[in-house]
Structure formats: C-alpha cells, structure tokens
Design an enzyme around this catalytic site. Structure first.
Site, PDB file in Angstrom:
ATOM      1  N   SER A   1       7.145   7.384  12.933  1.00 55.42           N
ATOM      2  CA  SER A   1       6.903   6.083  12.319  1.00 55.42           C
ATOM      3  C   SER A   1       7.576   4.952  13.087  1.00 55.42           C
ATOM      4  O   SER A   1       8.534   5.156  13.825  1.00 55.42           O
ATOM      5  CB  SER A   1       7.425   6.103  10.878  1.00 55.42           C
ATOM      6  OG  SER A   1       7.475   4.817  10.332  1.00 55.42           O
TER       7      SER A   1
ATOM      8  N   ASP B   1       0.800  -1.233   0.000  1.00 62.51           N
ATOM      9  CA  ASP B   1       0.000   0.000   0.000  1.00 62.51           C
ATOM     10  C   ASP B   1       0.830   1.279   0.000  1.00 62.51           C
ATOM     11  O   ASP B   1       0.317   2.353  -0.285  1.00 62.51           O
ATOM     12  CB  ASP B   1      -0.944   0.019   1.213  1.00 62.51           C
ATOM     13  CG  ASP B   1      -0.224  -0.056   2.556  1.00 62.51           C
ATOM     14  OD1 ASP B   1       1.024  -0.018   2.568  1.00 62.51           O
ATOM     15  OD2 ASP B   1      -0.904  -0.167   3.596  1.00 62.51           O
ATOM     16  N   HIS B   2       2.134   1.191   0.276  1.00 59.92           N
ATOM     17  CA  HIS B   2       2.966   2.390   0.391  1.00 59.92           C
ATOM     18  C   HIS B   2       3.677   2.737  -0.917  1.00 59.92           C
ATOM     19  O   HIS B   2       3.459   3.802  -1.485  1.00 59.92           O
ATOM     20  CB  HIS B   2       4.016   2.193   1.491  1.00 59.92           C
ATOM     21  CG  HIS B   2       3.540   2.481   2.874  1.00 59.92           C
ATOM     22  ND1 HIS B   2       2.496   1.796   3.450  1.00 59.92           N
ATOM     23  CD2 HIS B   2       3.969   3.364   3.807  1.00 59.92           C
ATOM     24  CE1 HIS B   2       2.302   2.257   4.684  1.00 59.92           C
ATOM     25  NE2 HIS B   2       3.182   3.206   4.922  1.00 59.92           N
TER      26      HIS B   2
ATOM     27  N   ARG C   1      -0.118  12.936  10.030  1.00 54.99           N
ATOM     28  CA  ARG C   1       1.173  13.573  10.302  1.00 54.99           C
ATOM     29  C   ARG C   1       1.406  14.744   9.358  1.00 54.99           C
ATOM     30  O   ARG C   1       1.074  14.664   8.178  1.00 54.99           O
ATOM     31  CB  ARG C   1       2.324  12.561  10.162  1.00 54.99           C
ATOM     32  CG  ARG C   1       2.321  11.562  11.305  1.00 54.99           C
ATOM     33  CD  ARG C   1       3.456  10.582  11.264  1.00 54.99           C
ATOM     34  NE  ARG C   1       3.341   9.713  12.431  1.00 54.99           N
ATOM     35  CZ  ARG C   1       3.712   8.453  12.483  1.00 54.99           C
ATOM     36  NH1 ARG C   1       4.243   7.891  11.410  1.00 54.99           N
ATOM     37  NH2 ARG C   1       3.578   7.745  13.577  1.00 54.99           N
TER      38      ARG C   1
ATOM     39  N   ASP D   1       4.008  -1.046  11.278  1.00 53.62           N
ATOM     40  CA  ASP D   1       3.567   0.291  10.908  1.00 53.62           C
ATOM     41  C   ASP D   1       3.037   0.935  12.175  1.00 53.62           C
ATOM     42  O   ASP D   1       2.270   0.314  12.923  1.00 53.62           O
ATOM     43  CB  ASP D   1       2.479   0.239   9.828  1.00 53.62           C
ATOM     44  CG  ASP D   1       2.166   1.620   9.279  1.00 53.62           C
ATOM     45  OD1 ASP D   1       2.550   1.902   8.130  1.00 53.62           O
ATOM     46  OD2 ASP D   1       1.536   2.416   9.998  1.00 53.62           O
TER      47      ASP D   1
ATOM     48  N   ARG E   1       9.185   2.762  11.489  1.00 53.30           N
ATOM     49  CA  ARG E   1      10.161   2.225  10.542  1.00 53.30           C
ATOM     50  C   ARG E   1      11.515   1.971  11.201  1.00 53.30           C
ATOM     51  O   ARG E   1      12.150   2.876  11.743  1.00 53.30           O
ATOM     52  CB  ARG E   1      10.291   3.130   9.316  1.00 53.30           C
ATOM     53  CG  ARG E   1      11.056   4.398   9.476  1.00 53.30           C
ATOM     54  CD  ARG E   1      11.054   5.189   8.174  1.00 53.30           C
ATOM     55  NE  ARG E   1       9.726   5.676   7.887  1.00 53.30           N
ATOM     56  CZ  ARG E   1       9.402   6.979   7.856  1.00 53.30           C
ATOM     57  NH1 ARG E   1      10.318   7.890   8.079  1.00 53.30           N
ATOM     58  NH2 ARG E   1       8.182   7.353   7.586  1.00 53.30           N
TER      59      ARG E   1
END
Length: 644
Positions: A536, A64-65, A379, A119, A538
C-alpha cells in the site's frame, strides 16, 4: 528515435529536471484523489500548510474504506474530510458512492492528464491513458497545495499484447500472467506501457483491471493508449469532450520488453500469500471453497457484474459458499438494479454489500478460521482479509462466479459456452453522492473544519542529528509489506487518524512488542531484506515508526512509495552496499552513526556495529531535495520553510 506514451505525457508536463531515467523530475499535477483511510493525514497536512484553495484542476476526497460505523471514529473522520474539502475547494464523495478508483474513472479521469492519489491503486487511471501515480498522503497534500509532484524519471517496460483472449480468459488473467513473469518487484523503477494489436480488443474496464494490479509489480504506474475504446467509454459516461487520442510513436524505444500472446493464456490464480504466486487452476486437486468475494477496485465494473449475473442466472450459490459482492459505484448498483441483474444475483443466494472497498481492505467479511477464500481483489497478503490462518486466492470474475456454483476452485472453461456481455448505450450518470465545494472565497472562508476526539495531530520529526547511537530493535525478512508495518483490518482502520493509538500495533503481524522495544530503547533502527515496504501507499507505515522514534531503516532494497514515505517522515532509508552485511547484524546490536550530514551529502554512511566491533557501509540514493527533506526532519518541515 520515437517516444513512449509515458515520456510524451511527462514531457508535456515537465516543470523541473531532465527527463532521463533515474533523474529527479517535477511534473505538473492536474488531479488528485484521496480516500478516508489515508485522507485524514493528508488533510491534516494540507491544513497545516495554510492553503486557501487547491491548485489542481480537480481534487476529490472519496469515502470508501472505513465504512463500518461501529463507533464514532469513522464517522468523525468523514466529517473532518468533508469540512476540509469544502474549505479548500475539493469535491467530496459521500459514503456509499463507491470506490475511489472506479468513481474517478467514471467521472473525472482524462487522457493525457497527471493524477496522483494517496492510494497505491491510483494507477487504475492508466486504463484511460493517464499518468496516474500512487503516493503518500504528504506528497498528495503538496500536490494539492502546489500543483506539482516530484519523482524519479522512470524507465519504461513495454508489454506487447498479441492475439486475442480466448473464451473464459479475462483481463485479470493478463495481469496475473505479467505478475508471474516479472514478480512483485519486477516493476520497480518502471512504468508498464501496454501496446500491440491485443490492446484493441480490451475495453476500458479490462484495461483498468490491468493497470490497477500493476501496483503489485512495484511499478510507478501502468498505462494504455487513448483510442476508440477510450472514446466509447467517455461517450457513454457523458464526457466525450474529455477525449483526446494518445499513443506511443511507432518507433518508440523502451528499456525492457515482454511479449504476451493472448491466444495462449489460460485462467490463472494467485495462490496464498502473494500476488505473484501465480499458477494455473488445479485440475487434479479439488479445493473446497468457503467464501468468494467479487468487487474491489480491480473487478467491480459494470461488465464484471453483468458477467456474474449471466453465469448465476437460474443457478444457485453452493450451500457451503458465502458469495459476497461489492459493486464499484452507486451508478453501477443503480444500473444492475434497473436491468434486473441485481435480482438475479440475490435470487442465486449472493450477499450484496454497499459500493465500497469492504473485504479487500479487511473491513468486514473475514473468512472463517482456516477458510479458503477466492477473491477478485488485488492483494492476498497473509492476514489482510482479517483472518490470519485463511488462504486467499486472487482470481477473475469468471473463475469466482463458476466456483461459487460448484463449491470448488473451478476452471471456468468447464462451465460451457462462452458468455457475452453487452455494454449499455449510456452509463447511469447520477450525481447525488457528490458534494461540490463553495465556489467563492467567502463561502470557503465560512467553513469550519470539524475534528473529532479520535483525530490526533500529525507527528512532526526533529531535524537530523549529526551523531547518534541506537539499537536494532527489529530485523525482518524479504518482502515485508506495509500491512506488516501498519496492519489493516476492521479493528484498526478507525484509528488511521490516531497515530498514538495505531502505534500500539506497529509490526504486530511480525512481533507483539515492537512499541515496547521502541519505548525501552529510545527508538531504534530497523533492518530489512529485499523489497522492504511493498504494498500500500499508506504513509502510516512510516508515521508509526516516526512516532516511535525510529531513526533509520537499513534494507537490501525498498519499494518505491514506502521509501519516499520514509524520506517524507524524516527517517533515513539506507541500502546495504554489501548485502552480506545484513547477515552480520542481530537484533539489539548497537549501531553508531557519525557525521550523518556529511554522509548524506556523499550518499555513503559508515556505520559502526559497537556490539560486534565491526563496521559496514550503507548507501542513501536520493535527490538534493530529498537530502534537504531529511536534514529538516521531514517533508512538512521543509515545505513550510523558506527554502521550499
């Protein structure tokens, strides 16, 4: 003494430890999710553990990213994730199916279950009564491989909702108000648990919007009870059998409490450049708007798009505004296509993107230079949109929709009578974007994992050195985000599976030459302020410093997920015992660490600043397991050892 809903679910799934705030616990993991921006690393890690089949009830790999396929890198990553999923018994969600959090809410989320995802907005699942936690990719890989997750038992912050929202005020305004009250670090160490009479009037879509943005509070997660609204949502998704009623005890005890009177809330907005910079919509200042983006995992539900269609019906998007829409799922896209809402949006002059994260992650639709962009996202960090000098405001769907017509930042209450949206009798249930893995061991064994040339090995740290000297190659201010450490935009996202390439841009929003500093000084030390690493989940924000030889980060305080990711990478996260020592350190000061292994045991590091000829102390706060991870030089080293 009654239990919170949070502690009921954690208690029912406790595998190790004492369920007491601050103590490390291990809980059973029922579900995991990954997405393609973090998924390549997670599956490289999972593959390295030689796991046959995941131990969870369901694990899903979403794409989806990284959706723009301007070159081969994103498509190669998708194929790698697809084949890794098939190999390990993981459901694969094809590009175009939608946003992981929205899809998981529709298809897989279950009240009372524990979900971890690579995520930070995984807490969206709390809108269904789940404990849904964002984590680094390696934690999720361990969750898939072992069916467990370690965390510090949280405190619980009760947000009691009283009254009922007034016309043109929405769930987005609730969470913006909570952010204004608690700030981006006010939820650190807490689960935010919503209770009160006001909860009954909020749909699952509303609740998911609120729990989604709980990530911006720094909270471990957020959660609502599972009640009649939950049952209604699951029925309409064809999953009535997944429903169980769940709520806190009537005499539940909480660590903190905030009361929100919904009757008094007004439309709000987060002003640039932080989700907690929240204000009322200006009445006496006409702010001209250039771009409006509606969607993301925060506000991309069916009800959001039906509200938008009602507002735009018979209207026209202002000539100076670019209105960009990204629905949350292919089923939502299908429904608004069939009921005519999509035609209304197109007729009004909207631009419709595929169901994906899109502009929220900086994957296209960057505003013009010095542009003003209103977004229904979560964000608005500086530069995240792809344009460093743009001004991004976070708003509700109602505010965004009305402003798209007027061309100015507009309070939606000026638009007229309240709009009513009818929920469907049943949601669309098309399943064609999902690929289910082979059920048999033989079928999975025949799958060949495909790795393109852009996919580089996961960087592995070395065991902890007992003594070392390194220079401070960067000193940062407060609230450094993971976007600062590992920038997120359409140019760089294709290199999420290529740590060497991505390391060229480490800290590039702050300084242009961090990689050169690291290479010239055999790695180094980073000094940080408060709330270092917010944003995030990440793990790239830890993997890039790992690759560049960073030995430790010394900060005033850390964001939860990033601190865990640093430990997982084998980088020591230390906090100043006396925060005034932060002011005594300059870039390129030479710091000496001695007896790090014994220091790790005691938790107190005596560090000598050889340049200034002074000494200061810093603290490591972590469990015995985390100390062992640091000794091994990272979680992957530890997880594949005989001690795990």
């Amino acid at each position: 003494m009654g239990l919170s809903l949070t502690y009921k679910i954690l208690g029912q799934n406790l595998l190790k430890g004492e369920l007491k705030p601050g103590e490390e616990i291990c809980v059973k993991v029922h579900q995991t999710l990954t997405q393609d921006s973090t998924g390549t690393m997670a599956y490289l890690q999972l593959n390295a553990m030689n796991v046959d089949k995941v131990k969870t009830e369901v694990s899903v790999a979403y794409i989806d990213h990284n959706m723009l396929q301007a070159s081969f890198e994103n498509a190669d990553d998708h194929e790698f994730i697809k084949t890794s999923a098939a190999k390990h018994g993981i459901v694969f969600s094809k590009p175009g199916n939608g946003i992981c959090h929205r899809l998981h809410l529709e298809k897989f989320g279950k009240p009372g279950k524990i979900l971890i995802g690579s995520d930070s907005h995984t807490p969206t699942g709390g809108g269904l009564g789940m404990i849904a936690i964002g984590a680094g990719g390696l934690d999720v890989a361990i969750g898939m491989a072992r069916g467990l997750y370690y965390l510090k038992a949280p405190k619980v912050y009760n947000v009691e909702l009283k009254g009922k929202l007034q016309p043109w005020v929405s769930a987005k305004d609730i969470i913006l108000h909570v952010l204004r009250e608690l700030t981006v670090k006010g939820g650190v160490g807490y689960v935010i648990e919503y209770t009160g009479e006001g909860v009954k009037s909020l749909s699952v879509d509303d609740r998911a919007t609120i729990t989604n943005m709980g990530a911006e509070l720094g909270a471990t997660t957020s959660i609502f009870e599972s009640d009649a609204e939950t049952l209604d949502f699951l029925k309409k998704q064809g999953r009535e059998e997944d429903y169980i009623p769940l709520s806190a005890d009537s005499d539940a005890v909480y660590d903190e409490k905030l009361v929100v009177n919904l009757n008094e809330l007004e439309p709000l907005a987060a002003f640039p450049h932080s989700p907690d910079n929240v204000h009322e919509i200006p009445e006496d200042e006409k702010i001209k708007v250039d771009q409006i983006a509606i969607g993301s995992c925060t506000n991309s539900s069916y009800s959001d798009f039906m509200k938008l269609a009602k507002i735009l019906e018979g209207k026209k998007v202002h000539p100076d505004v670019s209105l960009v829409l990204s629905p949350g799922s292919s089923n939502i896209m299908n429904m608004i296509s069939e009921n005519g809402a999509l035609a209304t949006l197109i007729a009004a002059g909207a631009r419709v993107l595929e169901a994906s994260c899109g502009p929220c992650i900086g994957m296209g639709q960057a505003p013009k230079s010095e542009g003003i962009s209103l977004r229904t996202f979560n964000r608005n960090f500086k530069g995240r949109c792809g344009t460093m000098n743009a001004e991004v405001y976070l708003v509700s769907t109602e505010t965004a929709a009305v402003s798209s017509i007027t061309g100015y930042f507009t309070d939606p209450r000026t638009f007229g009578d309240d709009i009513k949206v009818e929920f469907p009798e049943k949601y669309a249930l098309y399943d064609n974007y999902y690929i289910y893995p082979p059920e048999s061991d033989e079928g999975r064994g025949n799958v060949e994992i495909v790795m393109g040339p852009n996919i580089k090995p996961f960087p592995i740290n070395t065991p902890l050195e007992n003594d070392f000297v390194r220079k401070v190659i960067l000193k940062t201010k407060d609230n450094i985000t993971t976007d600062d450490i590992c920038p997120s935009n359409a140019k760089l996202l294709p290199f999420r599976s290529n740590i060497p390439k991505l390391s060229e841009y480490c800290f590039s929003t702050i300084i242009p030459d961090f990689k050169e500093r690291a290479e010239q000084n055999n790695g180094g030390i980073v000094i940080g302020g408060d709330n270092y690493g917010q944003g995030s989940s990440r793990e790239h924000a830890a993997l890039l410093p790992l690759y560049l030889g960073i030995k430790a980060v010394i900060a005033k305080s850390f964001a939860r997920i990033h601190k865990a990711n640093l430990v997982n990478a084998g980088i020591i996260p230390l906090e100043f015992i006396n925060t005034e020592d932060y002011d005594k350190i300059d870039e390129y000061d030479e710091l000496e660490f001695k007896d790090t292994k014994s220091s790790l045991e005691t938790g107190i590091f005596k560090i000598s600043n050889k340049t200034k000829n002074i000494e200061f102390e810093a603290r490591f706060t972590g469990s015995e397991r985390e100390k062992k991870i640091l000794e091994y030089g990272g979680y992957l080293n530890f997880a594949t050892s005989s001690e795990f």
